[in-house]
Design a protein around this motif. Structure first.
Motif, short mmCIF file in Angstrom:
data_model
loop_
_atom_site.label_atom_id
_atom_site.label_comp_id
_atom_site.label_asym_id
_atom_site.label_seq_id
_atom_site.Cartn_x
_atom_site.Cartn_y
_atom_site.Cartn_z
N SER A 148 10.13 4.85 -0.01
CA SER A 148 9.87 5.71 -1.37
C SER A 148 8.78 6.26 -0.42
O SER A 148 8.58 7.57 -0.59
CB SER A 148 9.56 4.96 -2.25
OG SER A 148 9.93 6.53 -3.09
N SER A 149 7.38 6.02 -0.86
CA SER A 149 6.28 6.58 -1.03
C SER A 149 6.17 8.07 0.63
O SER A 149 5.13 8.92 -0.29
CB SER A 149 4.85 6.29 -0.77
OG SER A 149 4.73 5.15 -2.17
N ARG A 150 6.83 7.28 1.75
CA ARG A 150 5.96 7.98 2.67
C ARG A 150 7.56 9.02 2.75
O ARG A 150 7.89 10.21 3.36
CB ARG A 150 6.33 7.20 3.89
CG ARG A 150 4.86 5.98 3.68
CD ARG A 150 5.12 5.50 5.27
NE ARG A 150 3.49 4.64 5.41
CZ ARG A 150 2.32 5.70 5.51
NH1 ARG A 150 2.06 6.58 5.74
NH2 ARG A 150 1.43 5.27 5.44
N GLY A 153 17.86 8.09 -1.65
CA GLY A 153 17.26 9.44 -2.28
C GLY A 153 17.14 9.98 -1.08
O GLY A 153 17.06 9.37 0.10
N GLU A 154 17.59 10.98 0.18
CA GLU A 154 17.39 11.56 1.18
C GLU A 154 17.32 13.01 0.73
O GLU A 154 17.08 13.39 -0.01
CB GLU A 154 19.22 11.59 1.63
CG GLU A 154 19.51 10.41 1.57
CD GLU A 154 20.68 10.06 2.90
OE1 GLU A 154 20.48 10.81 3.65
OE2 GLU A 154 21.54 9.41 2.36
N ILE A 155 16.92 13.72 1.68
CA ILE A 155 15.44 15.16 2.29
C ILE A 155 15.20 15.14 3.47
O ILE A 155 15.65 14.77 4.12
CB ILE A 155 14.13 13.66 1.27
CG1 ILE A 155 13.13 15.27 0.78
CG2 ILE A 155 13.38 13.30 2.98
CD1 ILE A 155 11.80 14.54 0.02
N LEU A 156 15.40 16.75 3.34
CA LEU A 156 15.22 17.64 4.47
C LEU A 156 13.53 18.25 4.43
O LEU A 156 13.45 18.55 3.51
CB LEU A 156 16.87 18.55 4.45
CG LEU A 156 18.03 17.62 4.72
CD1 LEU A 156 19.02 19.18 4.41
CD2 LEU A 156 18.52 17.14 5.87
N GLN A 205 0.93 -1.30 -0.27
CA GLN A 205 0.23 0.15 -0.03
C GLN A 205 1.07 0.86 0.30
O GLN A 205 0.30 1.96 0.87
CB GLN A 205 -1.28 -0.29 1.17
CG GLN A 205 -1.94 0.78 1.33
CD GLN A 205 -2.45 2.28 2.42
OE1 GLN A 205 -2.03 1.69 3.30
NE2 GLN A 205 -2.97 3.65 1.33
N GLY A 206 2.57 1.10 -1.14
CA GLY A 206 1.81 2.46 -0.92
C GLY A 206 1.36 2.74 -2.86
O GLY A 206 0.75 2.99 -2.39
N LEU A 207 2.76 4.82 -2.45
CA LEU A 207 1.72 5.63 -3.89
C LEU A 207 1.37 4.11 -5.11
O LEU A 207 -0.27 4.32 -5.16
CB LEU A 207 2.57 6.01 -4.24
CG LEU A 207 2.17 6.99 -5.61
CD1 LEU A 207 1.10 8.04 -4.41
CD2 LEU A 207 2.76 7.81 -5.81
#
Ligand SMILES: Cc1cc2nc3c(=O)[nH]c(=O)nc-3n(C[C@H](O)[C@H](O)[C@H](O)COP(=O)(O)OP(=O)(O)OC[C@H]3O[C@@H](n4cnc5c(N)ncnc54)[C@H](O)[C@@H]3O)c2cc1C
Length: 366
Positions: free
Chosen positions: A43-45, A217-220, A14-16
């Motif tokens: 990935s989706s979250r 991938g990394e994200i802030l 139940q991802g995207l």
């Protein structure tokens, strides 16, 4: 009395991908059941949920963006009404141009009416005058926006659970029995099974032969109290205004990694790029990482297993899940329900030779 549940489609994940497909099949009158192993670091979250009409240094239109955007722009607002929640935010995006060379490239590309149609008007550029590091021009584009994917998944999870359509847990191939009418999986009977496992598909022996080219991938998330919140900003990095002076900043791409944990080096990379863009103070309040489910040719991956009848996959949403998922879930549903042909570029058949090579290696004990 038997407590067996019967459905047309059992969806794993139940991802995207799984969520959009579930809503699509339900809207076409089909019955579904979802099995999902909840994790915060999928990935989706983790995704920023950004969508925009042009990509890359060469400034080209994203693949099929006109069709994908117009489909998504109907699909998500429809679901917002159904789920009584707001998670889709179309808006304008500002490209920050710092050099004459960049500006010349943009000017040339804007001669293409297909790109020029996305130029936005009535943009308040002046609000950035003292907020950004020196820049030459700000080019504003429409057809962009962002989606709060985690919120969409949460409200969908709640709705599916309330309707008794979702079970929490990890799928195990050992519990799947093929029967005359389809499959039995524990207490569920389904005609067809669809795997929407994102990057975890590589751990599933059914799909591990697929040439995924996964990228970490990394994200802030930052707090920047004096940065205007009207537009998404782009300059190699994106800054998406989330409200309450918070911005999502990303993202990094790494093709060599050993785990899905956030790293200090990616954080430093994002911070140093950010310091070249904004001229206001900021504070990091969150740092996340995940693996994008990307295929070798960067196209979605849809279709039936080469040997296992009625075992399907919906995957490969890569870096553009928000726009790809609704359009291709609809194509996939039409293929499943009425046998309508899938777009050649997304069909799993393009990788069948990889399956044949993997099988012949195995049979030779390789
Ligand atoms: C840092 C980062 C930034 C991104 N930014 C953007 C962006 O700005 N815009 C955009 O469009 N896209 C973006 N993406 C890409 C986007 O996240 C993906 O395209 C999309 O979310 C993939 O969804 P999915 O459902 O295929 O996979 P996933 O999100 O991985 O979901 C798979 C689900 O299946 C479950 N699952 C897996 N295996 C099993 C099993 N055996 N049994 C039960 N459950 C299972 C998992 O737990 C998970 O819930 C980004 C990705 C990352 C990592």
């Amino acid at each position: 009395m038997s407590d067996q549940l019967s459905c047309d489609y059992l969806i794993i994940g139940q991802g995207l991908a799984g969520t959009v497909l579930a809503h699509t099949l339900l809207s076409k009158g089909k019955s579904i059941f979802i099995l999902d192993e909840y994790r915060d670091s999928t990935s989706s979250r983790v995704a920023a949920g950004l969508f925009h009409p042009v990509t890359g240094r060469r400034i080209v239109k994203s693949w099929m963006v006109d069709e994908l955007f117009s489909f998504a722009n109907n699909f998500y607002p429809g679901l917002e009404k159904l789920l009584e929640s707001k998670f889709f935010f179309p808006g304008n995006l500002i490209e920050i141009i710092s050099s004459a060379h960049e500006y010349n490239v943009w000017s040339e590309r804007l001669d293409d009416p297909g790109i020029a149609r996305y130029l936005a008007t009535d943009v308040r550029r002046e609000i950035y005058d003292d907020k950004l590091i020196r820049f030459l021009k700000l080019i504003a584009l429409s057809g962009a926006g962002w989606m709060d994917i985690a919120k969409y998944l949460d409200v969908s999870l709640k709705a599916f659970s309330k309707a008794g359509l979702l079970h929490s847990g990890k799928f195990s191939g050992q519990d799947l029995e093929v029967c005359e009418t389809g499959f039995n999986y524990k207490h569920i009977r389904a005609d067809k099974i669809i795997f929407c496992e994102g990057s975890d598909a590589l751990q599933n022996p059914l799909w591990s032969w697929i040439p995924f080219l996964q990228s970490k991938g990394e994200i802030l998330t930052i707090q920047a109290n004096t940065l205007p919140e009207e537009y998404i900003l782009m300059k190699g990095l994106f800054l998406i205004p989330l409200g309450k002076n918070r911005f999502r900043v990303g993202s990094t791409y790494s093709w060599k990694f050993t785990d899905e944990l956030p790293t200090e080096s990616a954080k430093l990379e994002l911070v140093s790029k950010l310091e070249e863009i904004i001229a206001v103070p900021f504070e990091i309040i969150e740092h996340k990482a995940a693996i994008r489910p990307t295929t070798k040719d960067r196209r979605p991956l849809i279709g039936e297993h080469p040997l296992r009848k009625n075992h399907f996959i919906f995957n490969g949403l890569g870096t553009k899940g928000v726009l790809l998922a609704p359009y291709f879930a609809n194509e996939f549903a039409n293929y499943l329900i009425s046998g309508k042909e899938l777009n050649q570029e997304v069909r799993i058949e393009r990788f069948y030779s990889a399956f044949n090579s993997a099988s012949s290696l195995l049979s030779k004990g390789g």
